[in-house]
Design a protein around this motif. Structure first.
Motif, PDB file in Angstrom:
ATOM      1  N   THR A  77       0.816  -1.116  -0.015  1.00  0.00           N
ATOM      2  CA  THR A  77      -0.017   0.057   0.041  1.00  0.00           C
ATOM      3  C   THR A  77       0.771   1.399  -0.133  1.00  0.00           C
ATOM      4  O   THR A  77       0.313   2.486  -0.148  1.00  0.00           O
ATOM      5  N   ARG A  78       2.200   0.892   0.285  1.00  0.00           N
ATOM      6  CA  ARG A  78       3.023   2.240   0.060  1.00  0.00           C
ATOM      7  C   ARG A  78       3.027   2.933  -1.413  1.00  0.00           C
ATOM      8  O   ARG A  78       3.274   4.142  -1.601  1.00  0.00           O
ATOM      9  N   LEU A  79       2.723   1.951  -2.276  1.00  0.00           N
ATOM     10  CA  LEU A  79       2.352   2.800  -3.604  1.00  0.00           C
ATOM     11  C   LEU A  79       0.915   2.628  -4.017  1.00  0.00           C
ATOM     12  O   LEU A  79       0.561   1.401  -4.139  1.00  0.00           O
ATOM     13  N   GLU A  80       0.419   3.518  -3.939  1.00  0.00           N
ATOM     14  CA  GLU A  80      -1.024   3.561  -4.118  1.00  0.00           C
ATOM     15  C   GLU A  80      -1.563   2.965  -5.611  1.00  0.00           C
ATOM     16  O   GLU A  80      -0.889   3.072  -6.492  1.00  0.00           O
ATOM     17  N   HIS A  81      -2.535   2.014  -5.676  1.00  0.00           N
ATOM     18  CA  HIS A  81      -2.890   1.392  -6.808  1.00  0.00           C
ATOM     19  C   HIS A  81      -2.934   2.215  -8.134  1.00  0.00           C
ATOM     20  O   HIS A  81      -2.481   1.999  -9.057  1.00  0.00           O
ATOM     21  N   ARG A  82      -3.695   3.391  -8.069  1.00  0.00           N
ATOM     22  CA  ARG A  82      -3.943   4.061  -9.126  1.00  0.00           C
ATOM     23  C   ARG A  82      -2.619   4.669  -9.955  1.00  0.00           C
ATOM     24  O   ARG A  82      -2.342   5.021 -10.958  1.00  0.00           O
ATOM     25  N   LYS A  83      -1.696   5.186  -8.747  1.00  0.00           N
ATOM     26  CA  LYS A  83      -0.458   5.728  -9.195  1.00  0.00           C
ATOM     27  C   LYS A  83       0.461   4.473  -9.828  1.00  0.00           C
ATOM     28  O   LYS A  83       1.118   5.169 -11.050  1.00  0.00           O
ATOM     29  N   ALA A  84       0.476   3.487  -9.439  1.00  0.00           N
ATOM     30  CA  ALA A  84       0.783   2.533  -9.996  1.00  0.00           C
ATOM     31  C   ALA A  84       0.606   2.198 -11.744  1.00  0.00           C
ATOM     32  O   ALA A  84       1.303   1.950 -12.677  1.00  0.00           O
ATOM     33  N   VAL A  85      -0.689   2.462 -11.860  1.00  0.00           N
ATOM     34  CA  VAL A  85      -1.241   2.008 -13.210  1.00  0.00           C
ATOM     35  C   VAL A  85      -0.817   3.352 -13.952  1.00  0.00           C
ATOM     36  O   VAL A  85      -0.603   3.197 -15.172  1.00  0.00           O
ATOM     37  N   ARG A  86      -0.937   4.359 -13.586  1.00  0.00           N
ATOM     38  CA  ARG A  86      -0.462   5.589 -14.179  1.00  0.00           C
ATOM     39  C   ARG A  86       1.076   5.674 -14.707  1.00  0.00           C
ATOM     40  O   ARG A  86       1.171   5.765 -15.882  1.00  0.00           O
ATOM     41  N   ILE A  87       1.743   5.004 -13.633  1.00  0.00           N
ATOM     42  CA  ILE A  87       3.241   5.099 -14.219  1.00  0.00           C
ATOM     43  C   ILE A  87       3.472   4.144 -15.278  1.00  0.00           C
ATOM     44  O   ILE A  87       4.028   4.288 -16.231  1.00  0.00           O
ATOM     45  N   GLY A  88       2.753   2.926 -15.008  1.00  0.00           N
ATOM     46  CA  GLY A  88       2.973   1.871 -15.779  1.00  0.00           C
ATOM     47  C   GLY A  88       2.464   2.324 -17.256  1.00  0.00           C
ATOM     48  O   GLY A  88       3.276   1.900 -18.022  1.00  0.00           O
TER      49      GLY A  88
END
Length: 481
Positions: free
Chosen positions: A345-356
């Motif tokens: 959870t230190r990397l928020e789901h939506r942020k991971a998707v946007r970066i990816g």
């Protein structure tokens, strides 16, 4: 849409298993090893076929069916996914998993003994049926065996199962094709699937049985009852036929463009009831999770299958080394997936998707620029590492979000929808790139490849645009997942 309350705790974890247990705890060990072995073999087969297909196409004089050899199994995979999703929701995931593996093996046997390109494509279509069902059945197994807190770790393990195939698969496939014949790339996998299945089957005892009332159809997470089992299969078959028609539309001299447009429209209309309401319009929440999965797959795989082809045709690489293009991307995928699993959870789901999604788009654009400006092949190969890293960041998070926003009786439907979006997005992209490739084949030497990468860059841009609209997982669920 985001839920206000977390879905019920629905795993089948024995009471004796401590909360701190990992995916290799003795209670999960066999199913973890068996599931990862099946993913490993599917990964090896995928990377191997991508490596040898330029050679197969040349030997069987099948350039016109090159794209269909990849898009076809993705299209028929939609049928397998729908069947496995409905079957799993009604009876549990074990029988669908066994049936899917059987179809996968049958497809390998047909392709491995093919003497013409049409026969090989036929084997790939059967293989797609099994592969699609295998994916959905495994997702349901995960939902019912592992607690939500372990979902990121098991999905990361699936990505890690690509590491060894990515290291040795492309090189081994090229070597086998050159020394023993490309047929053994297909036939060799058959001998490995059976032991993986034997390892998995005993660990799945007790998972059969309907989660709800017998015969009930699952409700999509976004509301509205989906069509019944036979209707869903008919819609899936219609979508698959539309994708196959799109692949063949380039061969129609006069009305090919009209046929292609109709095929795309039919595919989208047919698949609409098989997904949460609002998926095709990018409704915020779970529908955008499903759509982002499809767009990312379309951009990534639509470009990836042409990279070895580009290296063989334009840079005079041998098939053995052209396949190594995929190695860096696959390793980066697994590494990024492992990193996101540790971050939790230190990397928020939506942020991971946007970066990816941004990383995938950047890599495709780099491949396009390399082709147009005739840069060294090393630039596109290195760029593909970023594409793999982007997929590794967002793929596990999209899977976690889908399960977190599902209830027990919609796990099969939503997992099926995610996998359908995955495969149909890739199938439509590959069909489109096949048409573009053929249309520019008589132009400048690099024009056909430039057209392919330009189209996938447009799709990647759409993925970047939709990514911010994915679901925000409720805090209670996020802490467990």
């Amino acid at each position: 849409m985001p839920q206000t309350d977390p879905p019920p705790h629905r795993e089948s974890r024995p009471k004796s298993v401590p909360e701190s247990a990992g995916i290799f705890h003795r209670s999960y060990l066999l199913v973890t090893l068996g599931a990862c072995a099946l993913v490993f073999l599917a990964a090896f087969e995928s990377l191997a076929v991508t490596t040898i297909m330029p050679l197969v196409s040349r030997e069987l004089d099948g350039a016109g069916l090159y794209a269909l050899a990849f898009a076809g199994p993705l299209a028929t995979g939609v049928i397998g996914m729908v069947a496995a999703g409905s079957w799993s929701d009604r009876k549990g995931p074990v029988a669908p998993l066994l049936a899917a593996v059987g179809m996968f093996v049958l497809g390998l046997l047909i392709a491995g003994t093919a003497g013409t390109m049409p026969v090989l494509v036929s084997g790939r279509l059967v293989q797609g049926l099994g592969g699609g069902g295998l994916t959905v059945a495994l997702y349901v197994v995960i939902a019912r065996v592992y607690p939500p807190v372990l979902h990121p770790k098991i999905f990361a393990a699936f990505s890690a199962a690509w590491v060894i195939p990515s290291l040795v698969g492309p090189f081994a496939a090229g070597a086998v094709a050159q020394l023993a014949g490309w047929q053994w790339v297909f036939l060799g996998v058959v001998g490995l699937v059976v032991p993986a299945l034997l390892l998995t089957a005993p660990a799945l005892r007790g998972l059969n049985g309907s989660p709800g009332a017998a015969g009930d159809s699952p409700e999509p997470a976004s509301g509205g009852r989906p069509p019944g089992g036979l209707a869903k299969l008919a819609l899936a078959a219609l979508a698959a036929l539309a994708v196959l028609g799109l692949n063949l539309s380039a061969a129609v001299p006069v009305a090919g463009g009209v046929l292609a447009a109709v095929a795309v429209a039919v595919a989208l209309l047919a698949v609409r009831p098989l997904m949460p309401r609002g998926t095709l319009t990018a409704r915020r929440g779970l529908p955008s999770v499903i759509l982002t999965r499809g767009l990312a797959s379309a951009a990534f795989f639509g470009a990836e299958v042409y990279l070895p082809y580009l290296l063989v045709e334009r840079y005079a690489f041998a098939p053995t080394f052209a396949g190594l293009t995929l190695t860096g991307g696959a390793i980066a995928w697994a590494a990024a997936s492992a990193i996101q699993g540790r971050l939790g959870t230190r990397l928020e789901h939506r942020k991971a998707v946007r970066i990816g999604s941004a990383l995938v788009l950047g890599a495709v654009v780099l491949a396009l620029v390399t082709t147009v400006l005739a840069w060294p092949a090393a630039v596109a190969i290195a760029g593909w590492i970023f594409a793999g890293g982007g997929m590794g960041l967002m793929y596990p998070r999209l899977s976690v979000m889908t399960l977190a926003l599902s209830t027990k009786d919609t796990e099969g439907f939503n997992s099926s929808a995610m996998s359908i979006s995955d495969s149909l997005g890739g199938a439509l992209a590959l069909a489109g790139t096949g048409i573009v490739f053929a249309a520019f084949a008589t132009a400048a030497p690099s024009a056909s490849f430039a057209g392919v990468f330009a189209l996938t860059a447009v799709i990647g841009t759409a993925a970047v645009a939709v990514a911010p609209r994915v679901a925000v997982v409720p805090a209670a669920v996020s802490k467990r997942a």
